[in-house]
Design a protein around this motif. Structure first.
Motif, PDB file in Angstrom:
ATOM      1  N   TYR A 301     -38.451  -9.998  -9.105  1.00 60.07           N
ATOM      2  CA  TYR A 301     -39.764  -9.539  -8.625  1.00 60.07           C
ATOM      3  C   TYR A 301     -39.833  -9.582  -7.106  1.00 60.07           C
ATOM      4  N   GLY A 302     -40.493  -8.595  -6.520  1.00 61.03           N
ATOM      5  CA  GLY A 302     -40.689  -8.628  -5.076  1.00 61.03           C
ATOM      6  C   GLY A 302     -41.077  -7.269  -4.521  1.00 61.03           C
ATOM      7  N   PRO A 303     -41.168  -7.154  -3.193  1.00 59.71           N
ATOM      8  CA  PRO A 303     -41.488  -5.862  -2.570  1.00 59.71           C
ATOM      9  C   PRO A 303     -40.341  -4.881  -2.775  1.00 59.71           C
ATOM     10  N   GLY A 304     -40.668  -3.682  -3.249  1.00 60.20           N
ATOM     11  CA  GLY A 304     -39.627  -2.741  -3.617  1.00 60.20           C
ATOM     12  C   GLY A 304     -39.352  -1.654  -2.612  1.00 60.20           C
ATOM     13  N   ALA A 305     -40.056  -1.660  -1.495  1.00 60.92           N
ATOM     14  CA  ALA A 305     -39.860  -0.608  -0.497  1.00 60.92           C
ATOM     15  C   ALA A 305     -40.358  -1.108   0.847  1.00 60.92           C
ATOM     16  N   GLY A 306     -40.236  -0.237   1.869  1.00 59.99           N
ATOM     17  CA  GLY A 306     -40.681  -0.602   3.211  1.00 59.99           C
ATOM     18  C   GLY A 306     -39.508  -0.920   4.104  1.00 59.99           C
ATOM     19  N   GLY A 307     -39.739  -0.823   5.403  1.00 61.35           N
ATOM     20  CA  GLY A 307     -38.664  -1.005   6.360  1.00 61.35           C
ATOM     21  C   GLY A 307     -38.007  -2.360   6.294  1.00 61.35           C
ATOM     22  N   SER A 308     -38.799  -3.425   6.402  1.00 61.44           N
ATOM     23  CA  SER A 308     -38.223  -4.772   6.436  1.00 61.44           C
ATOM     24  C   SER A 308     -37.566  -5.181   5.126  1.00 61.44           C
ATOM     25  N   PRO A 309     -38.239  -4.997   3.958  1.00 64.02           N
ATOM     26  CA  PRO A 309     -37.582  -5.377   2.704  1.00 64.02           C
ATOM     27  C   PRO A 309     -36.276  -4.617   2.459  1.00 64.02           C
ATOM     28  N   THR A 310     -36.282  -3.305   2.707  1.00 64.49           N
ATOM     29  CA  THR A 310     -35.065  -2.525   2.469  1.00 64.49           C
ATOM     30  C   THR A 310     -33.970  -2.914   3.460  1.00 64.49           C
ATOM     31  N   ALA A 311     -34.357  -3.151   4.720  1.00 58.53           N
ATOM     32  CA  ALA A 311     -33.379  -3.585   5.719  1.00 58.53           C
ATOM     33  C   ALA A 311     -32.772  -4.930   5.343  1.00 58.53           C
ATOM     34  N   SER A 312     -33.568  -5.799   4.728  1.00 58.63           N
ATOM     35  CA  SER A 312     -33.051  -7.096   4.282  1.00 58.63           C
ATOM     36  C   SER A 312     -31.908  -6.905   3.299  1.00 58.63           C
ATOM     37  N   ALA A 313     -32.082  -5.970   2.348  1.00 60.21           N
ATOM     38  CA  ALA A 313     -31.018  -5.700   1.380  1.00 60.21           C
ATOM     39  C   ALA A 313     -29.796  -5.093   2.062  1.00 60.21           C
ATOM     40  N   VAL A 314     -30.015  -4.195   3.019  1.00 67.61           N
ATOM     41  CA  VAL A 314     -28.906  -3.591   3.758  1.00 67.61           C
ATOM     42  C   VAL A 314     -28.110  -4.662   4.495  1.00 67.61           C
ATOM     43  N   LEU A 315     -28.816  -5.571   5.166  1.00 67.70           N
ATOM     44  CA  LEU A 315     -28.122  -6.618   5.925  1.00 67.70           C
ATOM     45  C   LEU A 315     -27.392  -7.587   5.008  1.00 67.70           C
ATOM     46  N   GLY A 316     -27.936  -7.831   3.818  1.00 64.99           N
ATOM     47  CA  GLY A 316     -27.215  -8.667   2.859  1.00 64.99           C
ATOM     48  C   GLY A 316     -25.877  -8.052   2.484  1.00 64.99           C
ATOM     49  N   ASP A 317     -25.897  -6.730   2.258  1.00 64.73           N
ATOM     50  CA  ASP A 317     -24.645  -6.024   1.978  1.00 64.73           C
ATOM     51  C   ASP A 317     -23.717  -6.028   3.183  1.00 64.73           C
ATOM     52  N   LEU A 318     -24.298  -5.898   4.363  1.00 63.44           N
ATOM     53  CA  LEU A 318     -23.489  -5.900   5.589  1.00 63.44           C
ATOM     54  C   LEU A 318     -22.716  -7.207   5.715  1.00 63.44           C
ATOM     55  N   VAL A 319     -23.379  -8.319   5.425  1.00 66.19           N
ATOM     56  CA  VAL A 319     -22.706  -9.619   5.485  1.00 66.19           C
ATOM     57  C   VAL A 319     -21.581  -9.683   4.453  1.00 66.19           C
ATOM     58  N   ALA A 320     -21.871  -9.251   3.223  1.00 65.12           N
ATOM     59  CA  ALA A 320     -20.852  -9.309   2.168  1.00 65.12           C
ATOM     60  C   ALA A 320     -19.649  -8.438   2.507  1.00 65.12           C
ATOM     61  N   VAL A 321     -19.906  -7.209   2.973  1.00 71.23           N
ATOM     62  CA  VAL A 321     -18.813  -6.307   3.312  1.00 71.23           C
ATOM     63  C   VAL A 321     -18.046  -6.828   4.523  1.00 71.23           C
ATOM     64  N   GLY A 322     -18.766  -7.394   5.483  1.00 76.75           N
ATOM     65  CA  GLY A 322     -18.102  -7.975   6.653  1.00 76.75           C
ATOM     66  C   GLY A 322     -17.159  -9.103   6.270  1.00 76.75           C
ATOM     67  N   ARG A 323     -17.588  -9.946   5.372  1.00 79.33           N
ATOM     68  CA  ARG A 323     -16.723 -11.036   4.911  1.00 79.33           C
ATOM     69  C   ARG A 323     -15.485 -10.480   4.212  1.00 79.33           C
ATOM     70  N   ASN A 324     -15.693  -9.474   3.377  1.00 74.06           N
ATOM     71  CA  ASN A 324     -14.544  -8.854   2.709  1.00 74.06           C
ATOM     72  C   ASN A 324     -13.571  -8.271   3.722  1.00 74.06           C
ATOM     73  N   ARG A 325     -14.129  -7.656   4.745  1.00 68.55           N
ATOM     74  CA  ARG A 325     -13.303  -7.031   5.776  1.00 68.55           C
ATOM     75  C   ARG A 325     -12.421  -8.079   6.454  1.00 68.55           C
TER      76      ARG A 325
END
Length: 430
Positions: A301-325
């Motif tokens: 459950y949580g906010p499903g749209a908007g600049g900050s919530p969506t950016a939070s998900a993007v940055l989470g992926d960025l960290v994961a992909v960066g670690r893999n890299r």
């Protein structure tokens, strides 16, 4: 020890989400570096309008040539937040070809061409992450494809569009009509000037395709998802729902058949009991209910749209992909080994709420009941109100196939005593 050479990140798109991604990359640079194990450097930003002032972004990074940006060859990660099918598809595959992993928020593209994008990522040994494509900031993609990878998911039932949930919640809580609630959503910025993608279910259908594919290890494309909008939902429907102890939500429903041999994916308005956790999701919030063999019932459950919530998900992926890299590895790719067929909507089995306008005279109820029986649809309850020769008849069925219900409704419309079928609503979550 932290690596000194920074990970170079290119940003495709700098609208509401992209600008927030750039801001967080700057303001949280030290934290991101510590979590990844290397600094993160914004190496370029592709936009359509280069003259627009973008606070906090070095103008020297701005370019209108997205293709040249992703072809640089020195990028580690490309973040795609431009949306749409093209040029996003070509830019993502070009990024893979030139050595970059990709983080995307593009639900439409992933729902249509996810298999091809995963294949391109695998071919070039790169990551494709897309947590932000479904339900904004809510961690959902990663739990489904990693945390629940050892479990068997049987059903995913969710509210995955904040605009439609706001409208339906307003209709429920205030008695407003659809247009009135839509006008308020538009005035508050929850609905676009053209709300078609939201209210007709296209947005939710794309998300349903992505969720079904991950949950059931099966390729599910947007064309496989049955879609119905919510523009025909009325105040009378909500009144009927309340009499049943229900409310109405636009739901994305992904299910595995009882025999496990097929799956279905659909989006449509439905009545759900007030006792169900999704019934209490208010305003523009999203929530997804997952049912699996070992874990049982889980809700996100949580906010499903908007600049900050969506950016939070993007940055989470960025960290994961960066670690893999840094580790010289990649995360989980597409899992489609089950290759289950996607059944048509006619095979879906659920309950139904049907409202009929009928003549107020003896024998009508018997005629209607006969039609239901002839099509193998069992009636649970009937409620009738009549006045001055007109009557409304509300029938709630037991579980039946969508095809059987469709045949029943077609036959009812041919009865002389049935003036019209006022509404048909599925009943879910019981």
């Amino acid at each position: 020890m932290m690596r000194t050479r920074p990970l170079k990140v290119a940003l495709l798109g700098c609208g509401v989400v992209g600008s927030e991604v750039a801001r967080i990359m700057t303001t949280h640079a030290d934290d991101l570096a510590a979590r990844i194990g290397a600094p993160v450097e914004l190496a370029g930003v592709a936009v359509r309008r280069p003259d627009k002032v973008r606070e906090g972004i070095d103008p020297a990074l701005i370019t209108t040539d997205a293709t040249a940006l992703v072809k640089r060859g020195d990028l580690d990660i490309v973040v795609e937040v431009i949306g749409g099918i093209e040029p996003a598809r070509t830019l993502i595959t070009t990024a893979f070809e030139h050595g970059a992993s990709v983080v995307s928020a593009n639900k439409a593209l992933l729902a249509q061409d996810g298999a091809a994008l995963h294949a391109a990522a695998e071919e070039h040994g790169k990551d494709l992450y897309y947590e932000a494509a479904v339900a904004g900031a809510i961690p959902l993609i990663r739990p489904l494809r990693e945390s629940l990878a050892g479990d068997k998911v049987n059903r995913v039932l969710g509210i995955v569009n904040g605009t439609t949930n706001f409208i339906l919640d307003k209709m429920d809580s205030t008695g407003a009509g659809y247009q009135e609630a839509l006008d308020e959503a538009t005035a508050l910025g929850y609905a676009e000037a053209d709300p078609t993608a939201d209210v007709e279910g296209f947005d939710a259908a794309a998300k349903a395709a992505i969720l079904a594919g991950i949950a059931f290890h099966t390729r599910v494309r947007l064309d496989d998802v049955h879609r119905e909008g919510m523009t025909e939902v009325t105040a009378a429907d909500f009144a009927s729902a309340k009499e049943m102890g229900c409310t109405i939500k636009l739901l994305a429903i992904c299910e595995r058949a009882e025999d496990g041999a097929s799956v279905t994916a659909r989006v449509h308005p439905a009545m759900i009991p007030l006792s169900h956790p999704l019934a209490s999701v208010r305003g523009a919030y999203n929530a997804v209910f997952v049912e699996s063999d070992a874990s049982g019932q889980l809700m996100f459950y949580g906010p499903g749209a908007g600049g900050s919530p969506t950016a939070s998900a993007v940055l989470g992926d960025l960290v994961a992909v960066g670690r893999n890299r840094l580790g010289g590895t990649t995360g989980p790719g597409e899992s489609a080994y089950a290759a289950l067929p996607v059944s048509p909507m006619g095979e879906v089995v659920t309950r139904y709420h049907i409202s009929l306008d009928v003549a107020d005279k003896p024998g009508v109820l018997a005629q209607v009941a006969t039609v239901f029986a002839e099509h193998g649809v069992s009636i649970d309850t009937v409620r009738q109100q009549g006045k001055d020769g007109e009557a409304s008849l509300v029938v709630v069925t037991h579980r039946a196939s969508d095809a059987a219900l469709g045949g029943t409704v077609e036959a009812l419309r041919k009865l002389d005593t049935v003036r019209g079928v006022a509404s048909i609503m599925r009943v879910e979550g019981e």
